[in-house]
Design a protein around this motif. Structure first.
Motif, PDB file in Angstrom:
ATOM      1  N   ARG A 169       2.478   1.367  -3.588  1.00 52.03           N
ATOM      2  CA  ARG A 169       1.366   1.711  -4.788  1.00 52.03           C
ATOM      3  C   ARG A 169       0.096   2.202  -3.916  1.00 52.03           C
ATOM      4  O   ARG A 169      -0.921   1.322  -3.759  1.00 52.03           O
ATOM      5  CB  ARG A 169       1.156   0.336  -5.523  1.00 52.03           C
ATOM      6  CG  ARG A 169       2.273  -0.242  -6.353  1.00 52.03           C
ATOM      7  CD  ARG A 169       2.042  -1.602  -7.069  1.00 52.03           C
ATOM      8  NE  ARG A 169       1.756  -2.597  -5.777  1.00 52.03           N
ATOM      9  CZ  ARG A 169       1.285  -3.761  -5.984  1.00 52.03           C
ATOM     10  NH1 ARG A 169       0.953  -4.029  -7.236  1.00 52.03           N
ATOM     11  NH2 ARG A 169       1.300  -4.571  -4.869  1.00 52.03           N
TER      12      ARG A 169
ATOM     13  N   SER B   4       0.936  -1.221   0.197  1.00 50.00           N
ATOM     14  CA  SER B   4       0.025  -0.192   0.056  1.00 50.00           C
ATOM     15  C   SER B   4       0.877   1.197  -0.124  1.00 50.00           C
ATOM     16  O   SER B   4       0.446   2.122  -0.601  1.00 50.00           O
ATOM     17  CB  SER B   4      -1.040  -0.042   1.221  1.00 50.00           C
ATOM     18  OG  SER B   4      -0.073  -0.132   2.632  1.00 50.00           O
TER      19      SER B   4
ATOM     20  N   TRP C 134      -1.928   4.075  -4.928  1.00 51.27           N
ATOM     21  CA  TRP C 134      -3.256   4.237  -5.864  1.00 51.27           C
ATOM     22  C   TRP C 134      -4.005   2.973  -6.102  1.00 51.27           C
ATOM     23  O   TRP C 134      -5.287   2.903  -6.605  1.00 51.27           O
ATOM     24  CB  TRP C 134      -2.716   4.672  -7.113  1.00 51.27           C
ATOM     25  CG  TRP C 134      -1.985   3.709  -7.918  1.00 51.27           C
ATOM     26  CD1 TRP C 134      -2.154   2.782  -8.889  1.00 51.27           C
ATOM     27  CD2 TRP C 134      -0.346   3.712  -7.745  1.00 51.27           C
ATOM     28  NE1 TRP C 134      -1.190   2.065  -9.396  1.00 51.27           N
ATOM     29  CE2 TRP C 134       0.234   2.609  -8.591  1.00 51.27           C
ATOM     30  CE3 TRP C 134       0.663   4.493  -7.007  1.00 51.27           C
ATOM     31  CZ2 TRP C 134       1.652   2.426  -8.674  1.00 51.27           C
ATOM     32  CZ3 TRP C 134       1.812   4.316  -7.417  1.00 51.27           C
ATOM     33  CH2 TRP C 134       2.380   3.331  -7.967  1.00 51.27           C
TER      34      TRP C 134
END
Length: 201
Positions: free
Chosen positions: A198, A195, A200
């Motif tokens: 990335r 998380s 997003w």
């Protein structure tokens, strides 16, 4: 899932080949997704007549075998469809171990996932265990998973093979869900790192 370590109990003789999963738990009882409550329907078409009365000649209806925890059966046990309800019904009845010369692959694997130990032994050894089981409730067998042995009421010992991973799971009471929970810390760490890398996603 309950751990399986050592079991000493009554063994019921079922000298039938090709006992399929529909014989173990007929199709009309497959509507449930619960693992409990199926024991009363185990071998339904062999245990009960069309009016629902017990068939006295069937082994599990005989007083000596009503509390059986071990089943000694014929070749190719658990063949037919891949229904997991079959081991559920055996376990709910009280059967924790099935001994036979061979098993259908899917049934064999489903047993381990549900706390039942299936043991494949040469025919002559199964014949000896069948004869011991026919002695009735006073002839109790002992199955030792750690030692990988089956001991008759007279003290005769037979060794069996078992996959080391499946043995570990049974000894520790680990089904697929419990095995996943063993990795919770690693899964949480991965999710945290992922998380951050990335955000997003």
């Amino acid at each position: 899932m309950d751990k399986f370590t050592t079991l000493t109990g009554i063994a019921a003789p079922l000298p039938m080949m090709n006992v399929d999963t529909d014989m173990i738990i007929p199709k009309q009882f497959l509507k449930t997704i619960k693992r409990s409550g199926l024991g009363k329907n185990l071998f339904d078409e062999m245990r009960f007549d069309d009016d629902g009365h017990e068939i006295d000649s069937f082994v599990l209806n005989k007083p000596a075998y009503r509390d059986a925890e071990i089943l000694v059966a014929g070749d190719n046990f658990g063949c037919g469809s891949s229904r997991e309800h079959a081991p559920w019904a055996l376990l709910d009845f009280g059967i924790r171990c099935v001994i036979a010369p061979s098993f259908a692959d899917i049934f064999f694997n489903n047993c381990f996932k549900n706390g039942i130990l299936p043991i494949a032994l040469p025919q002559e050894q199964v014949d000896a265990l069948m004869k011991d089981a026919e002695k009735g409730a006073n002839a109790r067998m002992t199955v030792d998973l750690e030692a990988q042995t089956v001991t008759t009421s007279d003290g005769e010992v037979f060794s069996f093979k078992v996959d080391s991973f499946k043995k570990h799971c049974l000894l520790n009471g680990l089904d697929d869900i419990a095995l996943t929970f063993e990795k919770v810390a690693a899964i949480d760490a991965f999710e945290g790192t992922a998380s951050q890398a990335r955000p997003w996603v």
